[in-house]
Structure formats: structure tokens, C-alpha cells
Design an enzyme around this catalytic site. Structure first.
Site, short mmCIF file in Angstrom:
data_model
loop_
_atom_site.label_atom_id
_atom_site.label_comp_id
_atom_site.label_asym_id
_atom_site.label_seq_id
_atom_site.Cartn_x
_atom_site.Cartn_y
_atom_site.Cartn_z
N TRP A 146 0.88 -1.18 0.00
CA TRP A 146 0.00 0.00 0.00
C TRP A 146 0.91 1.22 0.00
O TRP A 146 1.86 1.28 0.78
CB TRP A 146 -0.86 -0.04 1.27
CG TRP A 146 -1.81 1.10 1.42
CD1 TRP A 146 -2.70 1.56 0.48
CD2 TRP A 146 -2.00 1.91 2.58
NE1 TRP A 146 -3.42 2.61 1.01
CE2 TRP A 146 -3.01 2.83 2.28
CE3 TRP A 146 -1.41 1.93 3.85
CZ2 TRP A 146 -3.45 3.78 3.20
CZ3 TRP A 146 -1.84 2.87 4.77
CH2 TRP A 146 -2.85 3.79 4.45
N ASP A 228 -0.66 -4.92 9.70
CA ASP A 228 -1.64 -3.98 9.19
C ASP A 228 -2.86 -4.80 8.79
O ASP A 228 -2.80 -5.62 7.85
CB ASP A 228 -1.07 -3.23 7.98
CG ASP A 228 -2.04 -2.19 7.46
OD1 ASP A 228 -3.14 -2.06 8.03
OD2 ASP A 228 -1.70 -1.50 6.47
N LYS A 264 -13.21 -0.72 5.56
CA LYS A 264 -13.71 -1.63 4.54
C LYS A 264 -14.76 -2.59 5.10
O LYS A 264 -15.83 -2.74 4.53
CB LYS A 264 -12.57 -2.47 3.94
CG LYS A 264 -11.30 -1.71 3.66
CD LYS A 264 -11.45 -0.77 2.50
CE LYS A 264 -10.34 0.23 2.28
NZ LYS A 264 -9.13 0.25 2.97
C1 PLP Z 1 -3.15 -2.07 3.55
C2 PLP Z 1 -3.90 -0.88 4.03
N1 PLP Z 1 -3.62 -0.37 5.23
C3 PLP Z 1 -4.27 0.70 5.71
C4 PLP Z 1 -5.26 1.31 4.99
C5 PLP Z 1 -5.91 2.54 5.55
O1 PLP Z 1 -7.15 2.37 6.07
P1 PLP Z 1 -7.98 3.60 6.59
O2 PLP Z 1 -8.73 4.14 5.42
O3 PLP Z 1 -8.87 3.01 7.63
O4 PLP Z 1 -7.04 4.60 7.15
C6 PLP Z 1 -5.60 0.82 3.73
C7 PLP Z 1 -6.64 1.48 2.94
O5 PLP Z 1 -6.74 1.37 1.76
C8 PLP Z 1 -4.91 -0.31 3.25
O6 PLP Z 1 -5.19 -0.84 2.06
#
Ligand code: PLP
Length: 418
Positions: A146, A228, A264
Site C-alpha cells: 500500500w 496492518d 472496509k
Molecule cells: C493495507 C492498508 N492499510 C491501511 C489502509 C488505511 O485504512 P484507513 O482508510 O482506515 O485509514 C488501507 C486502505 O486502503 C490499506 O489498504
């Protein structure tokens, strides 16, 4: 006299003429590029062919309950967040019967989404992990990952951010050997960011056996796992299955962090609701960690917002709502699994050059299609299909109504554009 302020790349920034010109001091030397995925969303929204995301029925129900609850108010939450939210979040990550709960060595910090949990965890590690100054401690991030991982750790002050092998492009799957080698060669006490499930962007996770091998090396080399977990439930449709890796590490006695996002799996993207689960050595250590995290939160967002945390806590702590949520998550996950199978079979029926097994082997919201940037550009410009330049598609955008169109468009992109 003409004065030119130059950007770092030599372009004139603010050309002004004559004496007495006033320069603004709040000027950047170069515009930051837009965040790719948000730009993609903005382009999608401004496209006339728009569609509406799903609000989970259980979320609608709990929102009504909250609106009708006159005991609730808008006072500040505690700095570390809503206690019942933090506790229930950690419980779904670690499982009710986790040894870490029995030994009273779990803590949680409510955060602004998964990003906030990563950032608070990163700040803490930079200040306090294994000593007091960790700017030189290596942070390992999967290649690819990410895109925000690097930036979050860099902005938290880490200077040595490294990539670990993860994706084998030729086999379109996990490069386990490369991954294990990088673990073996990492300096002791390095920090590894691990995707708990539904790896973003590849959709490729280690199997349980592979996770065991990863954990074995990490333990032997005293490497710190920073999980994560942004997609619990979304990968397989089962919360426990998607938390398997985290729980396996806990059962092996690791101290670890797990950044949880409810964006999500609750569809609460704009409520910014996340939790940083901390598993420590014992309750005293966890209390000390949380006291330092409290200081970090105080100067970061002071205290978190309540709406998303109330929705999640009410759902997780009410047995019938919890069941309903699990069913909603399974509906989302099953739909994605079905779309994967349908897309693959259509691409194969069209005799689209290449192999498409990876579409069903990958898991979670995303698929790394293997389409190149020119093919991606063709799909966006000519076909109104929005995907990342890396070829990553969001499977949630596929529906029974657009599957034929998407498959036919991918076929055309692959056959026309090389
Ligand atoms: C791997 C990963 N970590 C963290 C996040 C961040 O999530 P949030 O929108 O809750 O901050 C995402 C969002 O796309 C993600 O894909």
C-alpha cells in the site's frame, strides 16, 4: 527588475515585476502530486457513468439506534478513545480465547482509521522501541505495498526504510524464498510491516504453513511484527480465518502491534475508525506503552471522533448485531469471490492472451491484473473503467451488469495495446 523565485527543479514559481512586490511565505517549492487513488476516485465521480457504494444494513440500523439514544452526547472522548470500542476491536483481532487476554497484556488505542493506527504505532516505535532513538532502525515494507506505508514511517522519522521481497511477477504469486532471505538478512530488532490478510495491492497472502516459516525466522532474529489489518473478514468472509496470522504470532509469544481499520469491513470509510492493538510482554509494560501513546495522541488529534467507534462498538458488543454484521461482511466477501470467478471465466471464454488464474488465486478487494500502464490508460480513457496505473483493480467495482463489458474491454486492451 524581474524577480523569479525558482522551484527546486528550476521552474519559475512566482514571477513578479517591479519593486515592492510581496512574496507569500506560505508557498511550497513545488506542488505535491495528487494522491493517486484519491485522484482516481475523483475522476470516477466526475464520470457520468457513476454508481453508489453499499451502506451495510447493520450500520444503518445502529445509526438509527444511536440517533434515538438520548443518553449520548458530544462531549470529548478520552484521549485513547471509547473503552468498549478499543476492547471489542482487540477482541476480534486476537480472538476471545487469546492467551494475551488471559495474561492481561493487551491494550488498544482508538485511531483515525487504519492510517492513524499505523502512524501512532510508528511514532511510538521511533521514540521508544528497544531504546529511545530509533531513527536508524530499519523498517521493512513489502515490495509492492500500500503506497502510504513508506510515507507514514518516513514522516514518523524513520530514515532507513527498506523493501522486502514479496511478489514474484513471473509466477504472479508470493516470493517466499526472497521474503525468508530478507528476514534472515535483516539486522536484529528490525521492524517488519506485515499485511494481516488480503495483501494490498497483490491480493496474495502467505498460506498458514508459510506464515509459520515467516514467524520462525522473525522469532529467531528478534524482528518486530507490525501487522496492518485493513481487511479482516473481507478476504475469506470469515473473521477468524482472516486473523489467523496475527493470532499465530501471538501464540508464538511475540510482542506486536496490529493496526486495525474498520473502513472496509464496516464500510465506514469517512468516519475514520480504527484501532491500534498492542500485545506486550505483561500488563505493566502495556500500561507504560499506552501512557506514551496517550502523549502522542494528545499532540496529534487530541482525542478521537465518536460516531464510527459507537457504531462498531455497539455492533461488536451486541450478539445479534454481531451476527448480522458477520453476515454482511460475508455477503461482501462472497460477492467479490464470485466476481473473481466470473471475470476469469469470461476472460478465458474470450481467449484473452495470457493466463488468468491469478484473478481467483488472489484474495480480498484487489487484484493485480498484470495489465501495463498503457493498457490501463486505454481502459480509463476509452472504456471508462478506472484502475490504478499498476494494473490493480478494485474487485468491488465489478457487478453482474458490467462484467461482460469489463471482460470485453480487458480483452481489447490486451489484444490492441502492447
Ligand atoms: C493495507 C492498508 N492499510 C491501511 C489502509 C488505511 O485504512 P484507513 O482508510 O482506515 O485509514 C488501507 C486502505 O486502503 C490499506 O489498504
Amino acid at each position: 527588475m524581474t524577480t523569479l523565485l525558482k522551484t527546486t527543479c528550476g521552474r519559475p514559481l512566482i514571477p513578479t515585476k517591479g519593486e515592492g512586490s510581496v512574496f507569500t511565505i506560505l508557498t511550497a517549492y513545488a506542488s505535491a502530486p495528487p494522491v493517486a487513488v484519491f485522484k482516481l476516485t475523483a475522476d470516477f465521480r466526475s464520470d457520468s457513468d457513476s454508481r453508489k457504494p453499499w451502506v451495510l444494513p447493520v450500520v444503518k440500523k445502529v445509526e438509527q439506534m444511536i440517533a434515538n439514544d438520548n443518553s449520548l452526547n458530544h462531549e470529548y472522548l478520552p484521549i485513547l478513545g471509547l473503552p468498549e470500542f478499543r476492547a471489542s476491536s482487540s477482541r476480534i483481532a486476537l480472538g476471545d480465547d487469546s492467551p494475551a487476554f488471559k495474561e492481561d497484556r493487551v491494550g488498544g488505542v482508538q485511531s483515525l482509521g487504519g492510517t492513524g493506527a499505523l502512524r501512532i504505532g510508528a511514532e511510538f516505535l521511533r521514540r521508544w522501541y528497544n531504546g529511545t532513538n530509533n531513527t536508524a532502525t530499519p523498517i521493512y515494507i513489502s515490495d509492492p505495498s500500500w503506497e502510504n506505508h513508506n510515507a507514514v514511517f518516513m514522516d514518523a522519522g524513520f530514515k532507513d526504510i527498506r523493501a522486502y521481497h514479496y511478489w514474484d511477477a513471473a509466477k504472479r504469486g508470493l516470493d517466499l524464498d526472497g521474503f525468508l532471505k530478507d528476514l534472515e538478512n535483516a539486522p536484529e530488532f528490525s521492524i517488519f510491516v506485515l499485511h494481516a490478510c488480503a495483501h494490498n495491492p497483490t491480493g496474495t497472502d502467505p498460506t498458514p504453513d508459510e506464515w509459520k516459516k515467516i514467524a520462525e525466522v522473525m522469532k529467531r532474529k528478534s524482528l518486530f511484527p507490525f501487522f496492518d489489518s485493513a481487511y479482516q473478514g473481507f478476504a475469506s468472509g470469515n473473521l477468524d480465518k482472516d486473523a489467523w496470522a496475527v493470532r499465530q504470532f501471538v501464540s508464538q509469544g511475540f510482542e506486536l502491534f496490529c493496526a486495525q481499520s474498520f473502513s472496509k469491513n464496516f464500510g465506514l470509510y469517512n468516519e475514520r475508525v480504527g484501532n491500534l492493538t498492542v500485545v506486550g510482554k505483561d500488563s505493566d509494560n502495556v500500561a507504560r506503552v499506552l501512557s506514551q501513546m496517550e502523549k502522542i495522541v494528545r499532540t496529534t488529534w487530541s482525542n478521537p471522533p465518536s460516531q464510527g467507534a459507537r457504531i462498531v462498538a455497539t455492533t461488536l458488543n451486541t450478539p445479534e448485531l454481531f451476527d448480522e454484521w458477520r453476515a454482511n461482511v460475508k455477503t461482501m466477501a462472497d460477492r467479490v469471490l464470485l466476481m473473481r470467478a466470473e471475470l476469469k471465466s469470461r476472460l478465458e471464454a474470450l481467449k484473452t492472451p495470457g493466463t488468468w488464474n491469478h484473478i481467483v488465486n488472489q484474495i480480498g478487494m484487489f487484484s493485480y491484473t498484470g495489465l501495463n500502464p498503457k493498457q490501463v490508460e486505454y481502459l480509463i480513457k476509452e472504456k471508462h473503467i478506472y484502475l490504478m496505473a499498476s494494473g490493480r483493480i478494485n474487485m468491488c467495482g465489478l457487478t453482474t451488469k458490467n462484467l461482460d463489458y469489463v471482460a470485453q474491454s480487458i480483452y481489447e486492451a490486451v489484444t490492441k495495446i502492447h
